[in-house]
Write a protein that holds these residues in place. Structure first.
Motif, mmCIF file in Angstrom:
data_model
loop_
_atom_site.group_PDB
_atom_site.id
_atom_site.type_symbol
_atom_site.label_atom_id
_atom_site.label_comp_id
_atom_site.label_asym_id
_atom_site.label_seq_id
_atom_site.Cartn_x
_atom_site.Cartn_y
_atom_site.Cartn_z
ATOM 1 N N ASN A 103 55.895 78.149 57.066
ATOM 2 C CA ASN A 103 55.455 79.544 57.172
ATOM 3 C C ASN A 103 54.025 79.642 57.710
ATOM 4 O OD1 ASN A 103 53.865 78.847 55.010
ATOM 5 N ND2 ASN A 103 54.789 80.267 53.562
ATOM 6 N N LYS A 132 67.070 69.296 49.692
ATOM 7 C CA LYS A 132 67.369 70.579 50.361
ATOM 8 C C LYS A 132 66.209 71.011 51.253
ATOM 9 C CE LYS A 132 69.347 75.119 49.442
ATOM 10 N NZ LYS A 132 69.832 76.013 48.391
ATOM 11 N N TYR A 133 64.992 70.966 50.689
ATOM 12 C CA TYR A 133 63.826 71.341 51.492
ATOM 13 C C TYR A 133 62.671 70.384 51.230
ATOM 14 C CZ TYR A 133 65.935 75.964 52.116
ATOM 15 O OH TYR A 133 66.778 77.000 52.422
ATOM 16 N N ARG A 191 66.432 81.169 47.965
ATOM 17 C CA ARG A 191 66.950 79.997 48.674
ATOM 18 C C ARG A 191 66.967 78.743 47.809
ATOM 19 N NH1 ARG A 191 63.886 80.835 54.403
ATOM 20 N NH2 ARG A 191 64.958 78.916 54.985
ATOM 21 N N TYR A 200 60.214 73.390 55.240
ATOM 22 C CA TYR A 200 59.980 74.825 55.177
ATOM 23 C C TYR A 200 58.612 75.124 55.810
ATOM 24 C CZ TYR A 200 59.721 79.609 53.718
ATOM 25 O OH TYR A 200 59.625 80.979 53.736
ATOM 26 N N THR A 259 64.623 63.053 60.852
ATOM 27 C CA THR A 259 65.358 64.159 60.240
ATOM 28 C C THR A 259 65.124 65.449 61.007
ATOM 29 O OG1 THR A 259 65.821 65.264 58.133
ATOM 30 C CG2 THR A 259 63.519 64.817 58.602
ATOM 31 N N GLU A 260 65.982 66.417 60.775
ATOM 32 C CA GLU A 260 65.852 67.717 61.420
ATOM 33 C C GLU A 260 64.587 68.416 60.922
ATOM 34 O OE1 GLU A 260 68.029 69.066 63.662
ATOM 35 O OE2 GLU A 260 68.932 67.076 63.632
ATOM 36 N N GLN A 261 63.928 69.110 61.837
ATOM 37 C CA GLN A 261 62.729 69.843 61.436
ATOM 38 C C GLN A 261 63.069 70.991 60.491
ATOM 39 O OE1 GLN A 261 60.024 70.625 64.774
ATOM 40 N NE2 GLN A 261 59.312 72.360 63.565
ATOM 41 N N ASP A 262 64.329 71.448 60.542
ATOM 42 C CA ASP A 262 64.761 72.552 59.671
ATOM 43 C C ASP A 262 64.643 72.213 58.191
ATOM 44 O OD1 ASP A 262 65.359 73.805 61.939
ATOM 45 O OD2 ASP A 262 67.537 73.779 61.713
ATOM 46 N N LYS A 263 64.632 70.937 57.866
ATOM 47 C CA LYS A 263 64.510 70.537 56.467
ATOM 48 C C LYS A 263 63.118 70.863 55.923
ATOM 49 C CE LYS A 263 66.986 66.908 55.050
ATOM 50 N NZ LYS A 263 67.899 67.378 53.994
ATOM 51 N N GLU A 319 56.188 68.424 63.010
ATOM 52 C CA GLU A 319 57.109 67.926 64.046
ATOM 53 C C GLU A 319 57.046 66.396 64.130
ATOM 54 O OE1 GLU A 319 56.948 71.764 67.111
ATOM 55 O OE2 GLU A 319 55.649 70.034 67.471
ATOM 56 N N ALA A 355 58.727 64.857 61.025
ATOM 57 C CA ALA A 355 60.187 64.973 61.106
ATOM 58 C C ALA A 355 60.743 63.915 62.050
ATOM 59 C CB ALA A 355 60.575 66.374 61.570
#
Lengths: 334, 77
Positions: free
Chosen positions: A285, A256-257, A309, A283, A277-281, A269, A272
């Motif tokens: 901050n 998931k993360y 989450r 997390y 894979t998508e950078q959205d995977k 970046e 990923a």
């Protein structure tokens, strides 16, 4: 049998310093003017960081104890029920006492075995791995694992290339003995042949007999060979994530993360991209907290948890890398 | 051959005219590249030649990159 995370918590300094504010300070120190000056865009473009938290006097043990107190209250656990406290940090208050003992004193966990771990930005993963062995084996029933840093005291504020990167903070997890193992897999490693490329807190071997120059203020500063560190980070982060997943017969689709050490957005970046894979995977901050070394992974984990989450059964990967050089990647079922 | 490939990789990553990239080009100063820019160039070089560069900071000039690639390819052969 194993261990399970039952609570997370964090303690972050209230003072947030923006790139603009920091840029003004750097420009003043270095006499930079006009286009030469550092501003928000200069920092954000190189790192993805927009602001960081900076202490106004609290030291690392205070932040660590604040995070520990929060996991106790969130889990309804009494301090005297804690068997083990491990604090990962590369900016402790003292060489001795260790930060674990200082946290013990502040929270009153008088029964606990307490010690510190020094593995820089991988430190929290190393500490969690050790705590899992204690708790999983039954040597301890409940343990608090903390990543805590006051990097601002080890920062050369005249060096624009490093001082914009770091921030202060601490976060903790409370783990307890479980019939099922939540840590499904892990890979920890060290590459001492590159230990010189990322350093802080040098103690010269000065004594009354040898004439060696005693410690200077600048010996405390964090020094980094950026190219070597970035190269190591991107390669090792990518390969260790895949190695841990491969061993469990899992793919990135099962995750998931990924919660990486928050060093630099461009590293994330690049990883990923390497993993396809998508950078959205991942997390992220670091835009709000910068690089908080050993604290960055638990701070991010705590945010994910606070925001609801993470659901029971979710698989996540925690992945640290840093000074030593060290790396630690852990696959967890929440 | 190796130089030409490295030169093209640098040109693509930095938008510098290949004609201005020589073996004496300083990778950091002349290219105005920061650490991650350099890493990306070196990473492209690794992919191009199928090698692993363990000490990227040993590369100061383009000629260092050429020599390193030559040596690593010879070691593999």
């Amino acid at each position: 049998m194993g261990s399970r995370i039952i609570a997370t918590g964090a303690c972050l300094p209230e003072k947030a310093v923006s790139n603009e504010e920091l840029g003004k300070l750097i420009n003043e120190i270095n006499g930079l003017e006009g286009a030469e000056g550092i501003d928000d865009q200069w920092v954000a473009k190189r790192s993805g960081i927009h602001e960081r938290r900076i202490v106004t006097g609290e030291n690392t043990s205070d932040l660590a104890a604040g995070a520990a107190q929060q996991v106790l209250s969130r889990s309804g656990t009494a301090a005297e029920d804690i068997d083990l406290i491990i604090v990962a940090s590369c900016t402790p208050d003292y060489q001795t006492p260790n930060l674990g003992s200082m946290v013990q004193r502040q929270i009153g966990a008088d029964r606990a075995v307490c010690f510190g771990i020094s593995a820089a930005c991988s430190g929290f993963i190393f500490a969690l791995s050790v705590a899992d062995k204690y708790v999983g084996s039954g040597l301890a029933k409940k343990a608090i694992v903390i990543g805590a840093e006051v990097l601002s005291k080890a920062t050369d504020w005249s060096d624009k290339n490093t001082c914009v990167l770091f921030g202060d903070g601490a976060a903790a997890v409370l783990i307890e003995h479980s019939e099922t193992q939540a840590i499904l897999g892990e890979e920890l490693g060290s590459k001492g042949s590159k230990s010189h490329v990322l350093t802080n807190g040098y103690f010269p071997a000065a004594n009354a007999f040898n004439g060696v120059e005693p410690m200077k203020v600048e010996d405390a500063y964090t020094r980094m060979d950026g190219l070597e560190v970035f190269s190591f980070a991107v390669k090792k982060l990518s390969s260790s994530i895949m190695s841990v997943l491969d061993k469990e017969g899992l793919s990135l689709d099962d995750i998931k993360y990924i919660v990486p050490h928050q060093a630099n957005l461009r590293i994330i970046e690049a990883v990923a991209k390497r993993l396809g894979t998508e950078q959205d995977k991942f997390y992220v901050n670091l835009d709000r907290f910068g690089n908080t070394s050993s604290a960055s992974i638990p701070i991010a984990l705590n945010e994910l948890n606070e925001e609801g989450r993470l659901e029971r059964g979710d698989r996540i990967v925690l992945a640290g890398f840093g000074g030593g050089l060290t790396w630690g990647t852990m696959l967890i079922e929440w | 051959m190796i130089f030409r490939k490295i030169r093209d990789i640098i040109a693509e990553r930095t938008d510098i005219d290949p004609a201005n990239i020589t073996p004496d080009t300083n990778m950091k100063e002349d290219l105005q590249a920061d650490s991650l820019d350099l890493f990306q160039i070196i990473s492209d070089i690794e992919d191009e030649f199928g090698i692993d560069i363990d000490s990227p900071s040993d590369i100061v000039y383009v000629s260092d990159a050429v020599e390193m690639v030559k040596r690593l390819l010879e070691d593999e052969a």
